[in-house]
Design a protein around this motif. Sequence first.
Motif, short mmCIF file in Angstrom:
data_model
loop_
_atom_site.label_atom_id
_atom_site.label_comp_id
_atom_site.label_asym_id
_atom_site.label_seq_id
_atom_site.Cartn_x
_atom_site.Cartn_y
_atom_site.Cartn_z
N LYS A 90 0.89 -1.11 -0.08
CA LYS A 90 0.02 0.12 0.05
C LYS A 90 0.85 1.11 0.07
O LYS A 90 0.68 2.23 -0.85
CB LYS A 90 -0.84 0.19 1.26
CG LYS A 90 -2.05 -1.28 1.38
CD LYS A 90 -2.52 -1.29 2.64
CE LYS A 90 -1.85 -1.48 3.79
NZ LYS A 90 -1.20 -2.88 3.83
N THR A 91 1.89 1.33 0.83
CA THR A 91 2.34 2.38 1.09
C THR A 91 3.23 2.74 -0.28
O THR A 91 3.42 3.98 -0.48
CB THR A 91 3.41 2.43 2.30
OG1 THR A 91 2.78 2.01 3.33
CG2 THR A 91 4.18 3.79 2.52
N THR A 92 3.91 1.90 -0.52
CA THR A 92 4.81 1.87 -1.72
C THR A 92 4.12 2.42 -2.92
O THR A 92 4.38 3.22 -4.05
CB THR A 92 5.71 0.83 -2.02
OG1 THR A 92 6.23 0.29 -0.89
CG2 THR A 92 6.65 0.85 -3.15
N ALA A 113 -2.13 7.85 7.28
CA ALA A 113 -3.19 7.25 8.40
C ALA A 113 -2.74 5.97 8.85
O ALA A 113 -3.68 5.31 9.51
CB ALA A 113 -4.54 7.33 7.66
N ASP A 114 -1.56 5.49 8.61
CA ASP A 114 -1.27 4.23 9.25
C ASP A 114 -0.52 4.88 10.52
O ASP A 114 0.66 5.13 10.54
CB ASP A 114 -0.34 3.43 8.47
CG ASP A 114 0.26 2.10 9.38
OD1 ASP A 114 0.87 1.43 8.70
OD2 ASP A 114 -0.05 2.32 10.46
N THR A 115 -1.29 4.76 11.75
CA THR A 115 -0.63 5.26 12.84
C THR A 115 -0.16 4.19 13.99
O THR A 115 0.07 4.49 14.99
CB THR A 115 -1.71 6.42 13.73
OG1 THR A 115 -3.16 5.24 13.87
CG2 THR A 115 -2.00 7.63 12.69
N PHE A 116 -0.29 3.05 13.48
CA PHE A 116 -0.11 1.89 14.38
C PHE A 116 1.33 1.26 14.14
O PHE A 116 2.02 0.88 14.93
CB PHE A 116 -1.09 0.79 13.91
CG PHE A 116 -0.88 -0.57 14.71
CD1 PHE A 116 -0.52 -1.49 13.66
CD2 PHE A 116 -1.10 -0.69 15.93
CE1 PHE A 116 -0.07 -2.75 14.48
CE2 PHE A 116 -0.71 -1.96 16.51
CZ PHE A 116 -0.23 -3.04 15.54
N ARG A 117 1.65 0.96 12.74
CA ARG A 117 3.01 0.12 12.55
C ARG A 117 4.06 0.83 12.80
O ARG A 117 4.17 1.94 12.54
CB ARG A 117 2.64 -0.67 11.11
CG ARG A 117 3.75 -1.79 10.99
CD ARG A 117 4.33 -2.06 9.91
NE ARG A 117 5.28 -0.94 9.50
CZ ARG A 117 5.53 -0.37 8.15
NH1 ARG A 117 4.77 -1.08 7.38
NH2 ARG A 117 6.26 0.40 8.04
N ALA A 118 5.16 0.18 13.37
CA ALA A 118 6.37 0.84 13.58
C ALA A 118 7.07 1.38 12.23
O ALA A 118 7.06 0.79 11.32
CB ALA A 118 7.47 -0.23 14.03
N ASP A 122 7.22 7.30 9.27
CA ASP A 122 8.72 7.61 8.60
C ASP A 122 8.87 7.31 7.08
O ASP A 122 9.37 8.05 6.26
CB ASP A 122 9.91 6.81 9.49
CG ASP A 122 9.60 7.31 11.03
OD1 ASP A 122 10.44 7.96 11.54
OD2 ASP A 122 8.56 6.85 11.72
N GLN A 123 8.23 5.97 6.87
CA GLN A 123 8.42 5.27 5.71
C GLN A 123 7.63 6.39 4.76
O GLN A 123 8.11 6.61 3.68
CB GLN A 123 7.79 3.83 5.73
CG GLN A 123 7.85 3.14 4.29
CD GLN A 123 7.12 2.08 4.63
OE1 GLN A 123 6.55 1.77 5.36
NE2 GLN A 123 7.15 1.06 3.36
N LEU A 124 6.48 6.68 5.12
CA LEU A 124 5.65 7.72 3.94
C LEU A 124 6.35 9.01 3.86
O LEU A 124 6.32 9.29 2.99
CB LEU A 124 4.19 7.78 4.56
CG LEU A 124 3.32 8.23 3.39
CD1 LEU A 124 3.12 7.30 2.28
CD2 LEU A 124 1.80 8.51 3.84
N ALA A 165 -4.70 8.55 0.64
CA ALA A 165 -4.60 8.20 2.13
C ALA A 165 -3.98 6.68 2.50
O ALA A 165 -4.55 5.63 1.85
CB ALA A 165 -6.03 8.32 2.78
N ASP A 166 -2.99 6.55 3.09
CA ASP A 166 -2.36 5.45 3.59
C ASP A 166 -2.93 4.78 4.86
O ASP A 166 -3.44 5.75 5.71
CB ASP A 166 -0.70 5.54 3.74
CG ASP A 166 -0.17 4.48 3.81
OD1 ASP A 166 0.84 4.30 4.20
OD2 ASP A 166 -0.56 3.08 3.43
N THR A 167 -3.38 3.60 4.92
CA THR A 167 -3.78 2.90 6.07
C THR A 167 -2.91 1.64 6.47
O THR A 167 -2.20 1.22 5.68
CB THR A 167 -5.36 2.63 5.79
OG1 THR A 167 -5.27 1.60 4.98
CG2 THR A 167 -6.24 3.65 5.39
MG MG Z 1 2.38 0.50 4.86
#
Ligand code: MG
Lengths: 278, 292
Positions: A90-92, A113-118, A122-124, A165-167
């Motif tokens: 998704k992010t990529t 909007a991915d506020t969960f994963r480590a 930063d990645q986005l 929007a990224d989730t």
């Molecule tokens: Mg992602």
Amino acid sequence: MLGRGIVDEQLFDDLEDALTSADVPVRVVDSILESLRERVRADRLRDAEDVRRALKEEIAERLRDARSQLRRAETAPTVLLFFGVNGAGKTTTIAKVAQMLMERGERVILAAADTFRAAAIDQLEIWASRVGAEIVRAQPGGDPAAVVFDAITAAKARGIGYVLADTAGRQHTKTSLMSELEKIGRVTEKALGRKADELLLVLDGNTGQNAIRQAEEFARVMGVTGVVVTKLDGTPRGGAVLGIKQSLGIPIKFIGIGEKPSDLKPFDADEFAEALME
Amino acid sequence: SLASALSGVFGRLRKRGRLSESDVDEFLREIRIALLEADVNLAVAKQFIARIRERAVGEHVIESLTPDQTVLTIIHSELTQLLGSEPVRFNWSPSPPTVIVLCGLQGSGKTTTAAKLAVWLKKQGKSPMLAACDLQRPAAITQLKVLGDSIETPVFADFDSKDPVSVARRAKQECSRLFRDVLILDTAGRLQIDEPLMQELAAIKTELRPDEVLLVADSTTGQESTQIAERFDERLSLTGLIFSKTDGDTRGGAVLSMRAVTGKPVRFVGIGEQTDALEPFIPDRFAQRILG
Ligand SMILES: [Mg+2]
Ligand SMILES: Nc1nc2c(ncn2[C@@H]2O[C@H](COP(=O)(O)OP(=O)(O)OP(=O)(O)O)[C@@H](O)[C@H]2O)c(=O)[nH]1
Ligand SMILES: Nc1nc2c(ncn2[C@@H]2O[C@H](COP(=O)(O)OP(=O)(O)OP(=O)(O)O)[C@@H](O)[C@H]2O)c(=O)[nH]1
Ligand SMILES: [Mg+2]
């Protein structure tokens, strides 16, 4: 793959194996071969090459869809929501779609909007800076719906054309995570005055039959306006999408063919069918 | 489920009168469908079915009062056997640190699994260290560092390096210096057909001489499972397999396929996103799942 010249039962067995090995669902393989036999009879095909071509056309026909184009809203911003199971890409993919839009002269905001994963934010952020897009983010652990809301508000205020929007990745079997996604959808609708312009399911091209389950659940909870199939630069041929198209009618919008921002192709049914039969 | 499909076949056959040897094929057809729908690789499924036919004929299944039940029992036992009954047993190094390298396709769950393994090893009384050898994915090093902090495990990282082999070497030195007894290496996702990247992995292996090289694979993988496993195995000589994302509803035929084609033991399954979501593999439970 088909060295023989004549059209016989062995040819159909080989074709059945080829489709199966491409992750085409069992029932869909049967249905495709049935249609193929009909074509072979009707057109009196005598050569294996002709049968192969007919099969490719049969596959392409099932996947062709006028709605494969990316939607553009009449009233900015156009909002694209990306979701799917963990690690699908998704992010990529968002970075790739952002790059494509910016090359067309559009201005793009990415909503983290991915506020969960480590390190998801930063990645986005790195992708945003690499492709030259803006980013709206919040603290890790925050409410994902609020991030999307803020991004849409910012886009409206500044006349920016697109919000992507990224989730967070989520298994479609987890009720609480699916409700979280549904809430993101509702908040988007509230901020925008209409549903998100694209509800995009990102699907890992290596996935087998579970791809259909994923599509069913995400379609049921969110609605899905299009699928992006990633990682097709690897060896999978993505045949599960034939099952998705047959039972849900959802069009494929893009395919991912690598890890760089330029590694995105608009969906082409003929090319896809050709690659599937490799 | 396969059980109901087989009893359906039995019901149909019994209406036609006495069962004959050729009726076994009707059962086998249902088994083939079940295996393919479960994502068992086609070649693996064919071999498996040939084995079932052998036993069904040899054990005169047709003469049993409930041939569908008998066939199901045979399938279950063959599946469980194939999936492997070895308990999770690490190759501990006689001279620490024990080095574990994780590898696999993009997005398969390596980074998260590295942290999960550290948690599991700590419960076994070990003192692991993580090494961030994915120098390619944006924020990969940060991701491992954040995970490491959350589980109070040191992470060796070099944000400026472009050489994973050098990072691996220095991580091992640091691991020994800090008297940590296990080193877990996270690597960048890569395609099994990407020659330069597969070569890079082989170079890391040559440098570190790891005790474990574990393929982390997505349990939702379809027909390409055998291609992926075979290529990684032939380049690296895997010591085991880990399957992630088994907390979804995938049937998981990739597990059988990769195990069948490499013969390597399935060590763990990932059962969620949290760092404690890792379980030793239980063949019997997975056999049930594959059969639906
Ligand atoms: Mg992602
Ligand atoms: N080879 C290849 N790799 C891809 C493609 N798309 C994404 N990837 C890689 O797949 C991995 C996962 O991608 P992400 O974008 O982080 O996936 P995600 O769905 O956002 O993952 P989560 O947010 O953790 O659920 C990364 O290593 C990407 O570089 C593709 O089309 N081809
Ligand atoms: N539900 C679930 N999610 C998992 C599991 N293992 C990993 N994940 C998630 O899958 C996604 C990808 O995990 P990563 O650890 O980033 O995968 P990776 O193999 O390191 O990815 P690359 O470095 O890009 O190749 C993340 O969202 C993880 O939280 C699992 O067992 N279950
Ligand atoms: Mg990683």
